[in-house]
Design a protein around this motif. Structure first.
Motif, short mmCIF file in Angstrom:
data_model
loop_
_atom_site.label_atom_id
_atom_site.label_comp_id
_atom_site.label_asym_id
_atom_site.label_seq_id
_atom_site.Cartn_x
_atom_site.Cartn_y
_atom_site.Cartn_z
N MET A 98 78.30 70.25 18.80
CA MET A 98 79.13 70.77 19.89
C MET A 98 78.90 69.99 21.19
O MET A 98 79.83 69.72 21.94
CB MET A 98 78.83 72.25 20.11
N LEU A 99 77.65 69.65 21.45
CA LEU A 99 77.36 68.88 22.66
C LEU A 99 78.01 67.50 22.62
O LEU A 99 78.45 66.99 23.65
CB LEU A 99 75.85 68.76 22.85
N TYR A 100 78.05 66.92 21.42
CA TYR A 100 78.69 65.61 21.29
C TYR A 100 80.18 65.70 21.63
O TYR A 100 80.74 64.84 22.32
CB TYR A 100 78.50 65.08 19.87
N PHE A 101 80.84 66.75 21.15
CA PHE A 101 82.25 66.97 21.48
C PHE A 101 82.42 67.17 22.98
O PHE A 101 83.36 66.63 23.59
CB PHE A 101 82.77 68.18 20.72
N TYR A 102 81.54 67.91 23.59
CA TYR A 102 81.57 68.14 25.04
C TYR A 102 81.47 66.82 25.78
O TYR A 102 82.17 66.58 26.78
CB TYR A 102 80.43 69.08 25.40
N PRO A 148 72.91 59.51 36.25
CA PRO A 148 73.57 60.52 35.40
C PRO A 148 73.41 61.93 35.96
O PRO A 148 72.37 62.28 36.52
CB PRO A 148 72.84 60.37 34.06
N VAL A 149 74.45 62.70 35.82
CA VAL A 149 74.44 64.12 36.17
C VAL A 149 74.52 64.90 34.85
O VAL A 149 75.48 64.75 34.09
CB VAL A 149 75.61 64.50 37.08
N ILE A 150 73.52 65.72 34.58
CA ILE A 150 73.43 66.43 33.30
C ILE A 150 74.22 67.74 33.38
O ILE A 150 74.02 68.55 34.28
CB ILE A 150 71.96 66.72 32.93
N PHE A 151 75.14 67.94 32.41
CA PHE A 151 75.93 69.16 32.33
C PHE A 151 75.38 70.13 31.29
O PHE A 151 75.54 71.34 31.43
CB PHE A 151 77.39 68.82 32.01
N ALA A 152 74.81 69.59 30.23
CA ALA A 152 74.22 70.42 29.18
C ALA A 152 73.26 69.55 28.38
O ALA A 152 73.40 68.32 28.35
CB ALA A 152 75.29 71.02 28.28
N GLN A 153 72.30 70.18 27.73
CA GLN A 153 71.35 69.40 26.95
C GLN A 153 70.62 70.31 25.96
O GLN A 153 70.58 71.53 26.12
CB GLN A 153 70.33 68.71 27.85
N SER A 183 67.27 69.56 22.76
CA SER A 183 66.09 68.72 22.53
C SER A 183 66.45 67.30 22.11
O SER A 183 65.62 66.40 22.20
CB SER A 183 65.20 69.36 21.45
N ARG A 184 67.69 67.07 21.66
CA ARG A 184 68.05 65.75 21.14
C ARG A 184 69.17 65.06 21.89
O ARG A 184 69.34 63.85 21.77
CB ARG A 184 68.46 65.87 19.66
N PHE A 185 69.95 65.80 22.67
CA PHE A 185 71.17 65.20 23.25
C PHE A 185 71.42 65.76 24.64
O PHE A 185 71.22 66.96 24.88
CB PHE A 185 72.37 65.48 22.34
N LYS A 186 71.87 64.89 25.54
CA LYS A 186 72.23 65.29 26.90
C LYS A 186 73.70 64.95 27.15
O LYS A 186 74.16 63.86 26.82
CB LYS A 186 71.37 64.56 27.94
N VAL A 187 74.41 65.88 27.73
CA VAL A 187 75.81 65.68 28.10
C VAL A 187 75.84 65.29 29.57
O VAL A 187 75.44 66.08 30.43
CB VAL A 187 76.64 66.95 27.86
N THR A 188 76.29 64.07 29.84
CA THR A 188 76.20 63.56 31.21
C THR A 188 77.47 62.85 31.63
O THR A 188 78.27 62.40 30.80
CB THR A 188 75.03 62.56 31.35
#
Length: 301
Positions: free
Chosen positions: A1-5, A136-141, A143-148
């Motif tokens: 889901m984070l990847y889609f985001y 980078p500005v982090i929107f969600a994260q 343990s493995r992926f950050k949405v930026t």
């Protein structure tokens, strides 16, 4: 889901650039009703001019990076005004009543001229701006992926939203917007009602040039480089997108182009990127065929 985001956020940025380009493209083509292949070239030329001028100011004039970029912005906007004036007065006005192919061929020649001028000015070398506001500005994260998104991406999106929203509001409530719609619908009837058709058209081409130049500046800031052939690629995409959405509403064209940018981003995230443009063009052509068939059926009915 984070990847889609993440892909959705990436699509917001690319869609913002397409939206600004589509808004400006419709301003001219809504009146001209002719294909303008020089529009994408103006976008790339202004972005490339900013980079070349900034490099000259930094290396030859010993200016600071901020002053060099500011000098590049001024140079790009001046070129946008000059090229827009030449296009409106010396090309579009003289060829508007002739065969549509005349403007297509002429603007293709202008595209090649601007692309070659950029290539010669850069001596066929790619010049790059240093990364700016790339934090980078982090929107969600997790343990493995950050949405930026980077700061420059956020600023680009905010700038485009502000410009398009303000331009759309002025377009709906200003005298120029009403005159543009009248000329777009029927220039002869508008002239009989006292509208200065030539002045409206020249202002539309000028505002269109500013949209292309501003998009070129934003792309240059983010990517750091704009190649010589970028104008043709972006110009064709905007041409197809606005053809599907129609030329009667710059805001609708901008929203459609933003959706197109989102679709590109999602394809790049989940499917082979080398097939992205092919499938996108195929989809747009299919939409044009379906829209044309629907219009023919409506006429028959």
């Amino acid at each position: 889901m984070l990847y889609f985001y993440q892909q959705v956020l990436n699509g917001l940025h690319s869609g913002a650039l397409y939206a600004l380009l589509a808004f400006g493209y419709v301003l001219t083509n809504g009146i001209l009703h002719r294909t303008n292949l020089a529009y994408g070239a103006l976008f790339a030329f202004c972005g490339h001019t900013m980079i070349l001028t900034a490099a000259f100011g930094y290396q030859a004039l010993w200016l600071t990076l901020f002053a060099s970029v500011a000098l590049g912005i001024v140079a790009a906007l001046l070129y946008a005004v000059l090229i827009s004036q030449v296009l409106s007065r010396s090309v579009f006005e003289r060829l508007a009543d002739r065969s549509p192919n005349a403007i297509v061929v002429t603007t293709l020649g202008i595209l090649l001229f601007l692309s070659e001028a950029s290539r010669i000015a850069a001596d066929t070398h790619d010049l790059w701006l240093p990364p700016m506001l790339a934090q980078p500005v982090i929107f969600a994260q997790d343990s493995r992926f950050k949405v930026t998104l980077t700061v420059i991406q956020l600023l680009d999106c905010a700038a485009v939203i502000a410009v398009v929203a303000l331009a759309a509001w002025l377009f709906s409530h200003s005298r120029f917007g009403r005159a543009w719609r009248a000329v777009s619908d029927d220039p002869k009837a508008a002239a009989m009602c006292g509208v200065d058709v030539r002045a409206v058209f020249r202002r539309a081409v000028l505002y269109s040039g500013f949209c292309a130049a501003f998009a070129g500046l934003l792309a240059g800031f983010y990517y750091g480089n704009i190649s010589f052939g970028t104008g043709l690629v972006y110009g064709l995409k905007i041409l197809f997108v606005t053809a599907v959405g129609g030329y009667m509403s710059p805001l609708k064209a901008a929203l459609g182009a933003a959706a197109f940018g989102m679709a590109e981003s999602l394809w790049a995230g989940y499917f082979p990127i080398e097939w992205r443009d092919g499938w996108i063009y195929l989809f747009l052509v299919a939409m044009l065929v379906l829209i044309g068939a629907g219009r023919d059926q409506a006429k028959v009915a």
